[in-house]
Design a protein around this motif. Structure first.
Motif, PDB file in Angstrom:
ATOM      1  N   LEU A 160      18.153   5.951  -0.295  1.00  0.00           N
ATOM      2  CA  LEU A 160      18.235   6.211  -1.737  1.00  0.00           C
ATOM      3  C   LEU A 160      16.947   5.722  -2.396  1.00  0.00           C
ATOM      4  O   LEU A 160      16.575   4.559  -2.251  1.00  0.00           O
ATOM      5  CB  LEU A 160      19.440   5.494  -2.330  1.00  0.00           C
ATOM      6  CG  LEU A 160      19.625   5.561  -3.844  1.00  0.00           C
ATOM      7  CD1 LEU A 160      19.823   7.005  -4.307  1.00  0.00           C
ATOM      8  CD2 LEU A 160      20.790   4.685  -4.289  1.00  0.00           C
ATOM      9  N   GLY A 220      14.641   5.716  -6.118  1.00  0.00           N
ATOM     10  CA  GLY A 220      14.637   5.929  -7.561  1.00  0.00           C
ATOM     11  C   GLY A 220      13.258   5.628  -8.117  1.00  0.00           C
ATOM     12  O   GLY A 220      12.616   4.651  -7.710  1.00  0.00           O
ATOM     13  N   TYR A 273      16.120  13.171 -14.179  1.00  0.00           N
ATOM     14  CA  TYR A 273      16.861  12.774 -15.377  1.00  0.00           C
ATOM     15  C   TYR A 273      16.018  12.979 -16.633  1.00  0.00           C
ATOM     16  O   TYR A 273      16.527  13.410 -17.677  1.00  0.00           O
ATOM     17  CB  TYR A 273      17.286  11.310 -15.254  1.00  0.00           C
ATOM     18  CG  TYR A 273      17.732  10.701 -16.555  1.00  0.00           C
ATOM     19  CD1 TYR A 273      18.960  11.033 -17.111  1.00  0.00           C
ATOM     20  CD2 TYR A 273      16.908   9.811 -17.251  1.00  0.00           C
ATOM     21  CE1 TYR A 273      19.366  10.490 -18.323  1.00  0.00           C
ATOM     22  CE2 TYR A 273      17.301   9.268 -18.460  1.00  0.00           C
ATOM     23  CZ  TYR A 273      18.535   9.603 -18.990  1.00  0.00           C
ATOM     24  OH  TYR A 273      18.921   9.072 -20.186  1.00  0.00           O
ATOM     25  N   VAL A 305      15.892  10.554  -9.224  1.00  0.00           N
ATOM     26  CA  VAL A 305      16.607   9.935  -8.116  1.00  0.00           C
ATOM     27  C   VAL A 305      16.541  10.888  -6.935  1.00  0.00           C
ATOM     28  O   VAL A 305      16.623  12.113  -7.104  1.00  0.00           O
ATOM     29  CB  VAL A 305      18.077   9.616  -8.488  1.00  0.00           C
ATOM     30  CG1 VAL A 305      18.855  10.868  -8.828  1.00  0.00           C
ATOM     31  CG2 VAL A 305      18.762   8.844  -7.362  1.00  0.00           C
ATOM     32  N   CYS A 337      18.039  11.297  -2.857  1.00  0.00           N
ATOM     33  CA  CYS A 337      18.860  10.864  -1.727  1.00  0.00           C
ATOM     34  C   CYS A 337      18.364  11.604  -0.490  1.00  0.00           C
ATOM     35  O   CYS A 337      18.293  12.840  -0.492  1.00  0.00           O
ATOM     36  CB  CYS A 337      20.333  11.169  -1.966  1.00  0.00           C
ATOM     37  SG  CYS A 337      21.013  10.360  -3.434  1.00  0.00           S
ATOM     38  N   ILE A 390      23.025   9.402 -10.000  1.00  0.00           N
ATOM     39  CA  ILE A 390      22.534   8.898 -11.276  1.00  0.00           C
ATOM     40  C   ILE A 390      23.478   9.341 -12.395  1.00  0.00           C
ATOM     41  O   ILE A 390      24.124  10.391 -12.299  1.00  0.00           O
ATOM     42  CB  ILE A 390      21.096   9.418 -11.533  1.00  0.00           C
ATOM     43  CG1 ILE A 390      20.436   8.686 -12.699  1.00  0.00           C
ATOM     44  CG2 ILE A 390      21.086  10.930 -11.746  1.00  0.00           C
ATOM     45  CD1 ILE A 390      18.928   8.947 -12.798  1.00  0.00           C
ATOM     46  N   VAL A 394      21.058   4.374 -11.718  1.00  0.00           N
ATOM     47  CA  VAL A 394      21.262   4.854 -10.353  1.00  0.00           C
ATOM     48  C   VAL A 394      22.367   4.030  -9.718  1.00  0.00           C
ATOM     49  O   VAL A 394      22.471   2.819  -9.961  1.00  0.00           O
ATOM     50  CB  VAL A 394      19.954   4.759  -9.545  1.00  0.00           C
ATOM     51  CG1 VAL A 394      20.187   5.050  -8.071  1.00  0.00           C
ATOM     52  CG2 VAL A 394      18.913   5.715 -10.110  1.00  0.00           C
TER      53      VAL A 394
END
Length: 234
Positions: free
Chosen positions: A28, A30, A55, A93, A95, A161, A183
């Protein structure tokens, strides 16, 4: 390795979490930039597919085949790692599903609600569907105002998020206030539920696995291919 039930990040820049021990290993990331004088250049290693959501702001996503400009409220999926050019005032974010070969896909902006019914009056949309049954996916989850979910678990981690609005995440031992841009990571098999009050909440949720999706025997192309008026036998 013990993982807390729910982990929240308010400010972040880089690798936040790594799970190498489960059946669905995941990283993960961010990135939240402030008033930078120039874009930040980051590289994510070619060790698995990346699912990303912007975002705020914008960024460029580049690999050997594409060079995409991804804007606020858009999502993307690339087969392995990628290079990122992250502009000032941008929050993203990502993944990464380790050892999984993904696809080149991009979409959005996200809609106001989901297309599918979910528990307790919530809705969700599959943004990035599993190409094959069992593959990972990316989802938009919408919680209307005044929602109180039934406590539940998931058999694998959930990460993502808070895209819009605010609410609460409740576990057996804690109540966590959720705000836009946070997050999160929810551990596998952790009992939890979400609540909203006056405002709705939208969440981008990565699932490292699925128990749904096309198979070689069942998919739209083969199901709607008929011979002499009947579906062909695969």
């Amino acid at each position: 390795m013990h993982i807390e039930d729910v982990i929240i990040w308010y400010n972040y820049f880089g690798l936040l979490f790594e799970d190498n021990l489960s059946n669905y290993p995941t990283r993960l990331f961010g990135y939240k930039t402030g008033e930078l004088s120039e874009p930040a250049i980051m590289q994510i290693d070619n060790v698995g597919a990346c699912f990303g959501y912007v975002y705020s702001g914008q960024l460029s996503v580049q690999d050997s085949l594409v060079n995409w400009n991804v804007q606020k409220e858009q999502w993307f999926h690339v087969p392995t790692g990628c290079n990122l050019k992250i502009y000032p005032l941008t929050t993203v974010v990502i993944c990464q599903r380790l050892y999984y070969q993904g696809m080149h896909l991009m979409g959005g902006p996200i809609e106001k609600t989901g297309r599918l019914r979910y528990i307790d009056g919530c809705t969700d949309s599959l943004l990035c569907c599993p190409p094959l049954k069992g593959d990972p996916c990316l989802n938009l989850l919408h919680f209307p105002s005044h929602t109180k979910q039934t406590p539940h678990t998931h058999p694998s981690i959930r990460a993502g998020i808070i895209a819009r609005g605010n609410g609460l995440c409740c576990t057996k031992g804690d109540t966590i206030e959720l705000e836009e841009g946070m997050v999160f990571m929810i551990a596998a098999n952790s009992v939890h539920h979400f609540q909203t009050h006056e405002h709705s909440m939208d969440v981008i949720a990565y699932h490292p696995d699925s128990d749904w999706g096309p198979t070689h025997e069942e998919h739209p192309m083969i199901n709607r291919t008929w011979v002499s008026g009947h579906k062909i036998l695969s």
